[in-house]
Structure formats: structure tokens, C-alpha cells
Design a protein around this motif. Structure first.
Motif, mmCIF file in Angstrom:
data_model
loop_
_atom_site.group_PDB
_atom_site.id
_atom_site.type_symbol
_atom_site.label_atom_id
_atom_site.label_comp_id
_atom_site.label_asym_id
_atom_site.label_seq_id
_atom_site.Cartn_x
_atom_site.Cartn_y
_atom_site.Cartn_z
ATOM 1 N N ILE A 54 13.830 -38.741 10.503
ATOM 2 C CA ILE A 54 15.020 -38.686 9.656
ATOM 3 C C ILE A 54 16.269 -38.327 10.462
ATOM 4 O O ILE A 54 17.299 -39.010 10.377
ATOM 5 N N LYS A 55 16.187 -37.286 11.252
ATOM 6 C CA LYS A 55 17.360 -36.782 11.975
ATOM 7 C C LYS A 55 17.415 -37.213 13.430
ATOM 8 O O LYS A 55 18.389 -36.930 14.127
ATOM 9 N N GLY A 56 16.370 -37.891 13.912
ATOM 10 C CA GLY A 56 16.292 -38.274 15.317
ATOM 11 C C GLY A 56 15.129 -37.585 15.992
ATOM 12 O O GLY A 56 14.809 -36.434 15.698
ATOM 13 N N VAL A 57 14.476 -38.280 16.896
ATOM 14 C CA VAL A 57 13.194 -37.825 17.433
ATOM 15 C C VAL A 57 13.286 -36.518 18.214
ATOM 16 O O VAL A 57 12.275 -35.824 18.370
ATOM 17 N N GLU A 58 14.455 -36.162 18.696
ATOM 18 C CA GLU A 58 14.579 -34.926 19.465
ATOM 19 C C GLU A 58 14.884 -33.709 18.592
ATOM 20 O O GLU A 58 14.928 -32.584 19.086
ATOM 21 N N GLU A 59 15.073 -33.921 17.306
ATOM 22 C CA GLU A 59 15.355 -32.827 16.386
ATOM 23 C C GLU A 59 14.047 -32.167 15.925
ATOM 24 O O GLU A 59 12.985 -32.777 15.962
ATOM 25 N N PRO A 60 14.105 -30.917 15.452
ATOM 26 C CA PRO A 60 12.877 -30.221 15.030
ATOM 27 C C PRO A 60 12.178 -30.908 13.859
ATOM 28 O O PRO A 60 12.818 -31.449 12.960
ATOM 29 N N ALA A 61 10.857 -30.877 13.883
ATOM 30 C CA ALA A 61 10.020 -31.341 12.774
ATOM 31 C C ALA A 61 8.853 -30.368 12.647
ATOM 32 O O ALA A 61 8.121 -30.154 13.618
ATOM 33 N N LEU A 62 8.687 -29.766 11.470
ATOM 34 C CA LEU A 62 7.626 -28.773 11.286
ATOM 35 C C LEU A 62 6.254 -29.445 11.257
ATOM 36 O O LEU A 62 6.084 -30.519 10.674
ATOM 37 N N ASP A 63 5.276 -28.788 11.863
ATOM 38 C CA ASP A 63 3.900 -29.269 11.802
ATOM 39 C C ASP A 63 3.363 -29.123 10.381
ATOM 40 O O ASP A 63 3.490 -28.065 9.758
ATOM 41 N N ALA A 64 2.756 -30.189 9.872
ATOM 42 C CA ALA A 64 2.342 -30.208 8.468
ATOM 43 C C ALA A 64 1.232 -29.205 8.173
ATOM 44 O O ALA A 64 1.294 -28.459 7.181
ATOM 45 N N TRP A 65 0.194 -29.166 8.999
ATOM 46 C CA TRP A 65 -0.999 -28.423 8.601
ATOM 47 C C TRP A 65 -0.904 -26.928 8.853
ATOM 48 O O TRP A 65 -1.420 -26.129 8.058
ATOM 49 N N SER A 66 -0.224 -26.507 9.903
ATOM 50 C CA SER A 66 -0.012 -25.068 10.052
ATOM 51 C C SER A 66 0.970 -24.566 8.997
ATOM 52 O O SER A 66 0.821 -23.453 8.470
ATOM 53 N N THR A 67 1.949 -25.392 8.636
ATOM 54 C CA THR A 67 2.865 -25.039 7.557
ATOM 55 C C THR A 67 2.107 -24.917 6.238
ATOM 56 O O THR A 67 2.316 -23.970 5.465
ATOM 57 N N ALA A 68 1.218 -25.857 5.972
ATOM 58 C CA ALA A 68 0.440 -25.824 4.728
ATOM 59 C C ALA A 68 -0.434 -24.577 4.650
ATOM 60 O O ALA A 68 -0.540 -23.942 3.592
#
Length: 351
Positions: A54-68
Motif C-alpha cells: 500500500i505505502k511502498g515496499v520499504e515502508e513498515p508492514a506488521l507481521d500477521a501471525w505474531s500480531t494475531a
């Protein structure tokens, strides 16, 4: 109708606006989840991508499963629908991990099984990326393994991609007979696999007259194999304002393209090749993910409520909503759309 929202693990949903006031952080998603329980939301979809589309590949993205897993421990009622891509997870180890998260949540885990689409991301992490129909072949085997481990005391399996010998998964998930398995896809391979092995079909945003035949088609596939009705969900982006003019001004603001394409449009040309829309409309569609503007959930609370009723009439059970900025707009939607709908349903006598 159940109401779900996309967890903003990418820091927003608008590719052409760099800052939406909703950072990709644990603190933000924790506060958002706890507030969503207070305001009556049913479900949250936690997307799984290691790169920020969404914001560009170098921007932060939270890990789905540790977040869950973390959200499972600090929430109480919300269903946690977590995306999982079979080529990123060995199925037997995943079954163990997911069962434990379901236990932590008290039986609130659900899966959104995604057969991958981003070849560049998989290759950058050194992972296998199969051809289209092979991806669904992998998913079919992967689901057999996960489901078998969740249902049986010991489970053995021999397939093209996975082999298990008397594997054990204990403790099993709390939710019985298993956590709900959602999946989406528009190819024949996808729809046949989903009808046979999943519990719910989720779709990109589209008009009511496009959603109704999709629901009917999946129901026909289920009937042919002797299965009952599935659940049906759809992604959408929503803007609720006191007047239609205000809503349209906000729509115009969030779809304006700056002179220089932002980082979130890096995959635009790849996406263009798969659509038949005119370029101007394509830019508008790509500015919001998952065809979210097609359902036109934009307008006054009364207008949006009527469109929701139309989708319910077409067989939809669940809306998976994006909005911006998320916390403020979710509060508005809950107060102006969800609460009146539920109050109306509570006082309307059943026929």
C-alpha cells in the motif's frame, strides 16, 4: 450482516496519500482492536504480506501471525481472521501454531487462506512461487494436512508436496469442528477448491448485480458435492458523511493522484495488465485496495444502510471494510450505520 474491518497492518489503505494518521505499529492495532470490541465490530481481517503493497515496499508492514497471537491475548470478543499463504508456512507446524493461538483467544481464530499473488515478494524471500493452478493444488494439499491434524489424534498424509507420518497436534483448536476457513479466488481452480474445502467465500468489492451471481455459482458448486450453504463476505471501502456532497468531496480527495506517482503505485503496471478498465478509472480503483470503491458504500448513513441491505439481499453475510483514518471512521460507521441497523433488527418482529 456481520461487520468486519481490515487491520491496518500497512499503515493505511490509500496508495496515493502517504500519511493517513494510522501508523503500522503494535500500539495502534492494539488500541484499535480493543476499541472495536467496545463499539460492536464482529471481526478483523489481518492481512499477510511481508512487503508493504500500500505505502511502498520499504515502508513498515506488521507481521500477521505474531500480531494475531498478541491480539488474541488482549482482546475478548472479536473474531481474528488471519491471512495465511500456504507457500510461506509448512502446514503441520502451522496447524500447531494456529491451534495454540485459537486457544489463547478462547476460540476466536479464523483463517483467510490466500494462494499468493505477489511473485516478486516470494522470490525476494527465497520461497517457492507456483504457477496459477499449481498454487491451488498446493493450497488443497495444505488444507488437507491442517484439517487432518486438527480433527484426528494422529495424522498421516502422502501428497505431491507434503508427507506426514503419524503426526500429532495437541492441544487442538477450541473452535469445533475447526476454526472457520475463508478463502477467495475467481478462477475455476480456486472456486472448485474453495467449494470443496472451505467454509466461507470472500470476494473483492463489486456491484450488487455482480455479487449475486457469484454467490449463486458457489452455492451450485456446493450443492453438487452435497455440502450446505457457505458464508459470503466482500471487501469494501466506505465513506459515511452527514450529506452526500460531503461524502463525494472526501471520495475525490482520497482518489486524487499527485503529479509524481507515490511509492504505493509501484505495482500499478503489473495490476493494469489484468484489468479492462479505462486508465482514469484504473487509477481511481488502484488508489484503494481490493476493488474497495466498486460497492459504492459512499454517502449518508441512510444511503450506505440501503446499499448494505441490497448486498444482504444478494446473499452476503459479511462486509470487510477499509476506511481512513481507521479509528475515527470506524467509530463513525459503528455509531451511524451499525448501531441503527442492529436497533432496527432488535425491534422488528420475525415473520
Amino acid at each position: 450482516m456481520r461487520f468486519g474491518y481490515w487491520m491496518p497492518v500497512f499503515g493505511g489503505w490509500l496508495r496515493n496519500l502517504p500519511d493517513e494518521g494510522m501508523e503500522a505499529s503494535w500500539d495502534y492495532v492494539r488500541r484499535l482492536t480493543q476499541r472495536s470490541e467496545e463499539t460492536g465490530w464482529d471481526l478483523s481481517l489481518i492481512a499477510e504480506l511481508n512487503l508493504n503493497d500500500i505505502k511502498g515496499v520499504e515502508e513498515p508492514a506488521l507481521d500477521a501471525w505474531s500480531t494475531a497471537a498478541a491480539l488474541a491475548a488482549v482482546s475478548n470478543t472479536i473474531e481474528l481472521m488471519v491471512a495465511v499463504r500456504p507457500n510461506f508456512h509448512q502446514p503441520a507446524l502451522f496447524a500447531k501454531q494456529a491451534a495454540n493461538i485459537d486457544r489463547i483467544s478462547g476460540g476466536r481464530l479464523a483463517l483467510n487462506v490466500v494462494s499468493s499473488w505477489w511473485a516478486e515478494e516470494a522470490r525476494s524471500y527465497g520461497l517457492q512461487f507456483d504457477a496459477h493452478d499449481d498454487r491451488y493444488g498446493r493450497t488443497a494439499e495444505w488444507l488437507q494436512v491442517v484439517d487432518g491434524l486438527w480433527r484426528e489424534k494422529r495424522f498421516s498424509f502422502t501428497g505431491e508436496r507434503y508427507t506426514l507420518d503419524n503426526a500429532i497436534c495437541e492441544p487442538k483448536p477450541l473452535r469445533t469442528p475447526r476454526p472457520t476457513i475463508y478463502a477467495g479466488g475467481e478462477s475455476e481452480a480456486a472456486k472448485n477448491m474453495i467449494a470443496a474445502q472451505c467454509d466461507a467465500y470472500v470476494m473483492h468489492g463489486d456491484a450488487v448485480d455482480a455479487i449475486a451471481p457469484k454467490v449463486a455459482d458457489m452455492e451450485e458448486r456446493r450443492h453438487k458435492i452435497g455440502f450446505g450453504r457457505m458464508q459470503y463476505g466482500m471487501a469494501a471501502f466506505t465513506i459515511v458523511r452527514d450529506s452526500e456532497a460531503e461524502a463525494k468531496r472526501e471520495l475525490e480527495r482520497i482518489t486524487q493522484m499527485p503529479a509524481r506517482p507515490p511509492a504505493g503505485f509501484a505495482n500499478f503496471d503489473q495490476w493494469l495488465s489484468g484489468t479492462q478498465l479505462e486508465r482514469e478509472l484504473k487509477i481511481q480503483e488502484y488508489s484503494v485496495s481490493n476493488r474497495g470503491l466498486r460497492p459504492n458504500l459512499v454517502g449518508t448513513p441512510e444511503q450506505v444502510t440501503q446499499r448494505i441491505a441490497d448486498y444482504e439481499g444478494a446473499g452476503l453475510d459479511l462486509l470487510l471494510l477499509q476506511m481512513s483514518p481507521q479509528a475515527e471512521e470506524m467509530d463513525r460507521f459503528a455509531a451511524q450505520v451499525m448501531a441503527p441497523l442492529r436497533q432496527s433488527a432488535a425491534v422488528t418482529p420475525h415473520s
